[in-house]
Scaffold this motif. Structure first.
Motif, PDB file in Angstrom:
ATOM      1  N   GLU A  56       0.830  -1.211   0.000  1.00  0.00           N
ATOM      2  CA  GLU A  56       0.000   0.000   0.000  1.00  0.00           C
ATOM      3  C   GLU A  56       0.862   1.259   0.000  1.00  0.00           C
ATOM      4  O   GLU A  56       0.513   2.274  -0.616  1.00  0.00           O
ATOM      5  N   GLN A  57       1.998   1.200   0.692  1.00  0.00           N
ATOM      6  CA  GLN A  57       2.896   2.351   0.724  1.00  0.00           C
ATOM      7  C   GLN A  57       3.593   2.546  -0.616  1.00  0.00           C
ATOM      8  O   GLN A  57       3.857   3.682  -1.024  1.00  0.00           O
ATOM      9  N   GLU A  59       2.232   1.991  -3.426  1.00  0.00           N
ATOM     10  CA  GLU A  59       1.234   2.677  -4.251  1.00  0.00           C
ATOM     11  C   GLU A  59       1.187   4.166  -3.916  1.00  0.00           C
ATOM     12  O   GLU A  59       1.078   5.015  -4.808  1.00  0.00           O
ATOM     13  N   LEU A  60       1.291   4.495  -2.627  1.00  0.00           N
ATOM     14  CA  LEU A  60       1.306   5.893  -2.215  1.00  0.00           C
ATOM     15  C   LEU A  60       2.547   6.616  -2.746  1.00  0.00           C
ATOM     16  O   LEU A  60       2.465   7.760  -3.203  1.00  0.00           O
ATOM     17  N   LEU A  61       3.687   5.958  -2.679  1.00  0.00           N
ATOM     18  CA  LEU A  61       4.921   6.549  -3.194  1.00  0.00           C
ATOM     19  C   LEU A  61       4.803   6.833  -4.686  1.00  0.00           C
ATOM     20  O   LEU A  61       5.279   7.863  -5.174  1.00  0.00           O
ATOM     21  N   ASP A  62       4.148   5.927  -5.401  1.00  0.00           N
ATOM     22  CA  ASP A  62       3.945   6.143  -6.835  1.00  0.00           C
ATOM     23  C   ASP A  62       3.004   7.316  -7.079  1.00  0.00           C
ATOM     24  O   ASP A  62       3.244   8.140  -7.968  1.00  0.00           O
ATOM     25  N   ARG A  63       1.936   7.414  -6.299  1.00  0.00           N
ATOM     26  CA  ARG A  63       0.998   8.530  -6.450  1.00  0.00           C
ATOM     27  C   ARG A  63       1.671   9.866  -6.192  1.00  0.00           C
ATOM     28  O   ARG A  63       1.336  10.880  -6.809  1.00  0.00           O
ATOM     29  N   VAL A  76       5.658  -9.839   0.085  1.00  0.00           N
ATOM     30  CA  VAL A  76       5.343  -9.176   1.352  1.00  0.00           C
ATOM     31  C   VAL A  76       5.818  -7.730   1.343  1.00  0.00           C
ATOM     32  O   VAL A  76       5.120  -6.825   1.795  1.00  0.00           O
ATOM     33  N   LYS A  77       7.009  -7.507   0.814  1.00  0.00           N
ATOM     34  CA  LYS A  77       7.592  -6.173   0.772  1.00  0.00           C
ATOM     35  C   LYS A  77       7.786  -5.721  -0.670  1.00  0.00           C
ATOM     36  O   LYS A  77       7.994  -6.525  -1.573  1.00  0.00           O
ATOM     37  N   LYS A  78       7.724  -4.412  -0.864  1.00  0.00           N
ATOM     38  CA  LYS A  78       8.058  -3.805  -2.142  1.00  0.00           C
ATOM     39  C   LYS A  78       9.315  -2.969  -1.955  1.00  0.00           C
ATOM     40  O   LYS A  78       9.540  -2.391  -0.894  1.00  0.00           O
ATOM     41  N   TRP A  79      10.126  -2.901  -3.006  1.00  0.00           N
ATOM     42  CA  TRP A  79      11.382  -2.158  -2.930  1.00  0.00           C
ATOM     43  C   TRP A  79      11.323  -0.968  -3.875  1.00  0.00           C
ATOM     44  O   TRP A  79      11.017  -1.113  -5.056  1.00  0.00           O
ATOM     45  N   ILE A  80      11.627   0.203  -3.319  1.00  0.00           N
ATOM     46  CA  ILE A  80      11.575   1.449  -4.080  1.00  0.00           C
ATOM     47  C   ILE A  80      12.970   2.066  -4.114  1.00  0.00           C
ATOM     48  O   ILE A  80      13.605   2.245  -3.066  1.00  0.00           O
TER      49      ILE A  80
END
Length: 248
Positions: A56-57, A59-63, A76-80
């Motif tokens: 969910e975070q 997605e927020l970072l992308d927005r 489980v985790k996404k890497w930005i």
């Protein structure tokens, strides 16, 4: 100084309405709260910061247009992947992430600042320029493909085309010192439907004063747009010009 007005080029019908309904400032506030609650942490490398977040975070970072998603098999985790400017803005301005180096959490913002400055000596100048526009809710992306430092969008790049190509300069910079450089930069920006925006960052960029991020308060930013002069816009037979002419 105010930017010269130019009509935004929305990418599809309804994009403007969507942008008005979902302002960047609101998304940034949501992101700030979410990252602070989970004490999200990023890992420093030689040129960027890798941030582990919840889906969910991500997605927020992308927005909010912070960083780029790194593809991985982990669910489980996404890497930005964040640039130095993006990471330090989240750390110093929004105070919503922590940063570690080689498995050790850096205790304060000064350690992160010194590390980034050691890797990129011009980081203080570029971060001041980045934070100057970002705090005004402009979205910034790398301008490398256009021969500039950043490109600036008024909202998410999926909704609108970028309006400005941004060059960052200081008082002792050699950029745009001769007419041919200015001409090339303006022509290139115009060919991709952008206005050239130069940000002059004024302050001392040498000495021990730069060892603390508080030095940013002593910098000022001067905005200047540069565009080509079009003779057609000044002709007396131009109806728009005639309507504005005073009677003799």
């Amino acid at each position: 100084m105010q930017f010269n007005y130019m009509a935004p080029r929305w990418k599809w019908k309804g994009a403007e309405a969507k942008a008005l309904a979902e302002p960047i400032s609101k998304s940034v506030s949501e992101l700030q709260l979410s990252l602070a609650e989970t004490e999200s942490s990023g890992t420093l490398s030689s040129s960027n910061v890798l941030l582990a977040v919840e889906p969910e975070q991500a997605e927020l970072l992308d927005r909010c247009c912070f960083g780029r998603l790194v593809l991985s098999a982990e669910k489980v985790k996404k890497w930005i992947q964040l640039s130095f400017e993006e990471a330090f803005y989240l750390l110093y301005n929004l105070k919503c992430i922590k940063i570690s180096l080689q498995g050790r959490c850096l205790e304060n913002e000064v350690d992160t600042w010194l590390y980034m400055k050691s890797k990129r000596p011009n980081f203080p100048m570029f971060f001041k320029a980045y934070s100057h526009l970002r705090s005004k809710n402009w979205v910034l992306r790398s301008g490398l493909q256009y021969g500039v430092d950043f490109v600036a969008y008024r909202h998410h790049p999926s909704l609108v085309h970028s309006e400005y190509s941004v060059l960052v300069q200081s008082g002792d910079s050699d950029r745009l010192r001769v007419w041919s450089d200015i001409h090339c930069a303006v022509r290139l920006s115009g060919s991709v439907a952008k206005t050239l925006l130069t940000l002059y960052v004024n302050g001392k960029f040498k000495g021990e004063d730069l060892n603390l991020p508080v030095c940013l308060e002593n910098f000022t930013v001067e905005e200047q747009t540069i565009s080509r002069w079009s003779p057609e816009l000044s002709r007396e037979d131009n109806p728009q010009i005639q309507n504005k002419m005073l009677p003799m």
